[in-house]
Design a protein around this motif. Structure first.
Motif, PDB file in Angstrom:
ATOM      1  N   LYS A 402       0.826  -1.203   0.000  1.00 30.57           N
ATOM      2  CA  LYS A 402       0.000   0.000   0.000  1.00 30.57           C
ATOM      3  C   LYS A 402       0.869   1.266   0.000  1.00 30.57           C
ATOM      4  CE  LYS A 402      -4.175   1.537   2.015  1.00 30.57           C
ATOM      5  NZ  LYS A 402      -4.654   1.880   3.305  1.00 30.57           N
ATOM      6  N   GLU A 403       1.898   1.215   0.836  1.00 26.96           N
ATOM      7  CA  GLU A 403       2.817   2.371   0.878  1.00 26.96           C
ATOM      8  C   GLU A 403       3.442   2.597  -0.501  1.00 26.96           C
ATOM      9  OE1 GLU A 403       5.814   1.731   3.846  1.00 26.96           O
ATOM     10  OE2 GLU A 403       4.266   1.568   5.409  1.00 26.96           O
ATOM     11  N   TYR A 405       2.227   1.714  -3.356  1.00 24.48           N
ATOM     12  CA  TYR A 405       1.180   2.222  -4.257  1.00 24.48           C
ATOM     13  C   TYR A 405       1.024   3.733  -4.069  1.00 24.48           C
ATOM     14  CZ  TYR A 405      -3.578   3.181  -5.879  1.00 24.48           C
ATOM     15  OH  TYR A 405      -4.665   3.727  -6.503  1.00 24.48           O
ATOM     16  N   GLU A 406       1.002   4.144  -2.801  1.00 24.45           N
ATOM     17  CA  GLU A 406       0.845   5.584  -2.541  1.00 24.45           C
ATOM     18  C   GLU A 406       2.024   6.376  -3.101  1.00 24.45           C
ATOM     19  OE1 GLU A 406      -0.200   5.399   1.553  1.00 24.45           O
ATOM     20  OE2 GLU A 406      -2.243   4.843   0.944  1.00 24.45           O
ATOM     21  N   LYS A 407       3.194   5.773  -2.988  1.00 23.69           N
ATOM     22  CA  LYS A 407       4.381   6.429  -3.542  1.00 23.69           C
ATOM     23  C   LYS A 407       4.222   6.589  -5.071  1.00 23.69           C
ATOM     24  CE  LYS A 407       9.385   5.910  -3.681  1.00 23.69           C
ATOM     25  NZ  LYS A 407      10.339   4.872  -3.971  1.00 23.69           N
ATOM     26  N   MET A 409       1.507   6.771  -6.778  1.00 23.16           N
ATOM     27  CA  MET A 409       0.501   7.774  -7.101  1.00 23.16           C
ATOM     28  C   MET A 409       1.064   9.177  -6.878  1.00 23.16           C
ATOM     29  SD  MET A 409      -1.591   5.769  -8.208  1.00 23.16           S
ATOM     30  CE  MET A 409      -2.770   6.917  -8.833  1.00 23.16           C
ATOM     31  N   LYS A 410       1.825   9.313  -5.788  1.00 22.55           N
ATOM     32  CA  LYS A 410       2.392  10.625  -5.478  1.00 22.55           C
ATOM     33  C   LYS A 410       3.338  11.064  -6.592  1.00 22.55           C
ATOM     34  CE  LYS A 410       4.462  12.145  -1.362  1.00 22.55           C
ATOM     35  NZ  LYS A 410       4.749  11.524  -0.079  1.00 22.55           N
ATOM     36  N   PRO A 439      -6.034   3.254  -9.672  1.00 21.61           N
ATOM     37  CA  PRO A 439      -7.081   3.843  -8.840  1.00 21.61           C
ATOM     38  C   PRO A 439      -8.416   3.775  -9.565  1.00 21.61           C
ATOM     39  CG  PRO A 439      -5.677   5.548  -9.771  1.00 21.61           C
ATOM     40  CD  PRO A 439      -5.040   4.239 -10.102  1.00 21.61           C
ATOM     41  N   LYS A 572      -2.579  15.778 -11.467  1.00 20.57           N
ATOM     42  CA  LYS A 572      -2.271  14.345 -11.473  1.00 20.57           C
ATOM     43  C   LYS A 572      -2.089  13.858 -12.913  1.00 20.57           C
ATOM     44  CE  LYS A 572      -5.386  11.061 -10.844  1.00 20.57           C
ATOM     45  NZ  LYS A 572      -6.667  10.692 -10.268  1.00 20.57           N
TER      46      LYS A 572
END
Ligand code: AMP
Length: 576
Positions: A402-403, A405-407, A409-410, A439, A572
């Motif tokens: 998850k981390e 994935y967030e990276k 996306m960021k 997403p 984005k």
């Protein structure tokens, strides 16, 4: 083999629409072909003279065919065109006019399949002054010795419009049935057919050449399994399935799995032969080497191997700001035939490599992904904005994934790819070995502030809607686009144009021609594909391909998307 034998098969195939029947006809023909030396005849069944991986084209126009027919039949071009207008199919026209000729002449020599293939193969090679005349010569030569039926199929082949309905799957099944003696599937032979089909398919995915596959199938299934890759020829790339969540990804790719950033560019298969020749192919097997000279240089300088096939994503970036560009921006480079040097400067690409399937004479297709991935990292010398390997995390923890994935996306990436550590590379297949996780679809809740009456069956109905978000600074609703899709024509099929129109009607505040302005009352959920800067709308942005998904009677006006929400999503997209 006589060309007339092949034409009989064409005729039978044209007459029989049933897939099973077509397979049977083809299979019987392939049984004959087994004894022929030249297996390339199979290309003619596909309406070509070259294997599927080849991009060679005959480059023959209707006009040139008419000229050749004129020459071969003695009938005037004008008359041929008149017939063509009435009949529509130049193949049938050829049949008609050559039938007349047939009655008046006695054929001295027969047309062989080899002769047809020979002449067809020469066509794409012709260039320079006199090309048209030389092409005309090659076609006329065939037509003068052709019967009416033969002329019909020569013309149809030249125009790449064979009309016999023998698609790739039918040819595959016919190879299976002619070489392994099975046609109809039943309980007893199910497994055997499955294996034979898979062997033929996988051999084809590696070669994109049915003649070669057929040759191997004639020798036995072992030879199909032994099909070698060869750099310089494109193979079908492995495709991904969709994962619903990261946990779903683990479940399907296995725990521990490999996670990689999903970059938003376009797929590039890069091959280098022993001779040093580098070629670049798209996912559709089109060669684009000429369009991407910088990529040829990057691999020359940064991939330490004599020969290879690597799989990658090419992402465009702005050379000044170094910002990654959305796919649409660089997609124009794929088709570009001129001004290439300028394009390289204005819209360069960075190559992000994520797989390797062949290295220094050895196929890696059956090696586990983990090993292929390690090899890749050994042979590639990364250089930012030229070439790098995909960012990767190997983990068994959903939290860590998850981390990651967030990276992703960021950093403006599209999502993650989830890969099985031990999987082989399966060309052309959508298998559980490689999954994509993105997403959820892009959506906004917006309010309808204007509409337009439709025409035709939507006459009198407000059927195109102006959508607005809320600008908190200006404290007003500002337009971000127009939508007229996503709704049903009939009310009993779901949310319809009629229903939205009826709901808007009481709120009309101004009418001008077919257009109306309405009080901001009706909120809808809108799905869109992208956001662009736009001078047309007051918000300064436009949603690309907006589609109305739901009516949101539950949604208060204060909860709709704000201009800041739009700006955030635009950023984005811009980062991609
Ligand atoms: P989709 O086009 O949505 O089916 O997603 C699969 C595509 O993602 C592939 O065909 C690649 O072009 C692209 N892609 C981007 N990054 C990767 C990666 N790390 N591994 C595999 N494919 C990737």
């Amino acid at each position: 083999m006589q060309y007339s034998t092949l034409c009989e098969v064409y005729e039978e195939l044209e007459k029989n629409p049933s897939r099973l029947k077509k397979t049977e006809i083809l299979s019987n023909f392939l049984k004959k072909l087994k004894h022929e030396k030249n297996k390339e005849i199979i290309y003619l069944l596909q309406g070509k003279a070259f294997p599927d991986y080849s991009e060679k084209e005959f480059g023959i126009s209707d006009k040139l065919c008419i000229k050749a027919l004129e020459k071969a039949s003695g009938i005037s071009g004008k008359e041929i065109v008149n017939k063509w207008r009435k009949i529509g199919d130049l193949g049938k026209v050829s049949f008609e006019i050559m039938s007349k000729k047939e009655q008046n002449t006695l054929f001295s020599h027969k047309l062989t399949v080899d002769k047809v293939l020979d002449n067809l193969k020469k066509l794409p090679e012709l260039t320079g002054i006199g090309t048209v005349d030389r092409k005309l010569g090659l076609i006329s030569e065939l037509l003068t010795s052709a019967t009416a039926i033969e002329a019909k199929y020569i013309i149809r082949t030249l125009l790449s419009d064979l009309r016999i309905g023998a698609a790739s799957g039918t040819i595959r099944d016919a190879i299976v049935s002619s070489c392994f003696g099975v046609l109809k599937e039943d309980e007893s032979n199910k497994e055997e057919i499955k294996q034979a089909k898979e062997a033929v398919e996988s051999s084809y995915d590696k070669t994109n050449d049915y003649s070669m596959v057929f040759e191997k199938a004639c020798l036995g299934i072992k030879y199909l399994h032994d099909t070698k890759l060869s750099p310089g020829k494109p193979i079908k790339v492995m495709l991904a399935l969709k994962a619903e969540s990261l946990a779903d990804g683990f479940e399907r790719a296995g725990k521990t799995a490999v996670f990689e950033f999903k970059y938003d560019g376009f797929r590039m298969l890069i091959t280098k032969e022993d001779s040093g020749k580098t070629k670049i192919f798209t996912r559709r097997l089109d060669e684009v080497t000429r369009q991407f000279p910088e990529v040829v240089d990057y691999v020359k300088d940064n991939v330490k191997a004599k020969s290879f096939i690597i799989d990658s994503e090419a992402v465009g970036y702005d050379p000044k700001t170094k910002k990654y560009q959305p796919f649409q921006a660089i997609s124009q480079r794929i088709k570009r035939k001129y001004d290439i040097d300028r394009m390289v400067k204005e819209l360069p690409v960075e190559v992000i490599v994520f797989d390797i399937i062949y290295l220094d004479g050895e196929s890696l297709i059956n090696e586990p992904f983990e090993k292929r991935s390690k090899i890749l990292r050994k042979i590639i010398k990364e250089k930012p904005f030229h070439i790098k390997v995909a960012e990767q995390l190997i983990t068994d923890s959903v939290e860590k994934a998850k981390e990651f994935y967030e990276k992703a996306m960021k950093e403006g990436e599209e999502g993650l790819m989830i890969k099985n550590l031990n999987s082989i590379y399966k060309p052309g297949a959508r298998v559980g070995y490689m999954l994509k996780y993105k997403p959820q679809i892009n959506e906004f809740d917006l309010v309808i502030t204007g509409a337009e009456y439709g025409t035709g069956k939507r006459g009198g109905i407000l059927s195109s809607y102006t959508l607005s978000c809320y600008d908190e600074k200006k404290e007003k609703f500002v337009e971000v686009g127009k939508a007229s899709t996503g709704l049903k024509e009939k009310e009993d099929e779901g949310l319809s144009f009629q229903e939205i129109s009826d709901r808007l009607n009481p709120y009309i505040i101004e009418e001008k021609g077919r257009e109306v302005k309405v009080k901001p009352k009706i909120v809808v959920t809108v799905i869109y594909q992208n956001i662009q800067v736009s001078p047309t709308y007051e918000s300064g942005f436009a949603l690309r391909f907006p589609r109305i998904d739901r009516l949101r009677l539950d949604k208060p006006l204060k909860d709709i998307a704000t201009l800041d929400d739009i700006k955030r999503d635009y950023k984005k997209f811009e980062l991609h």
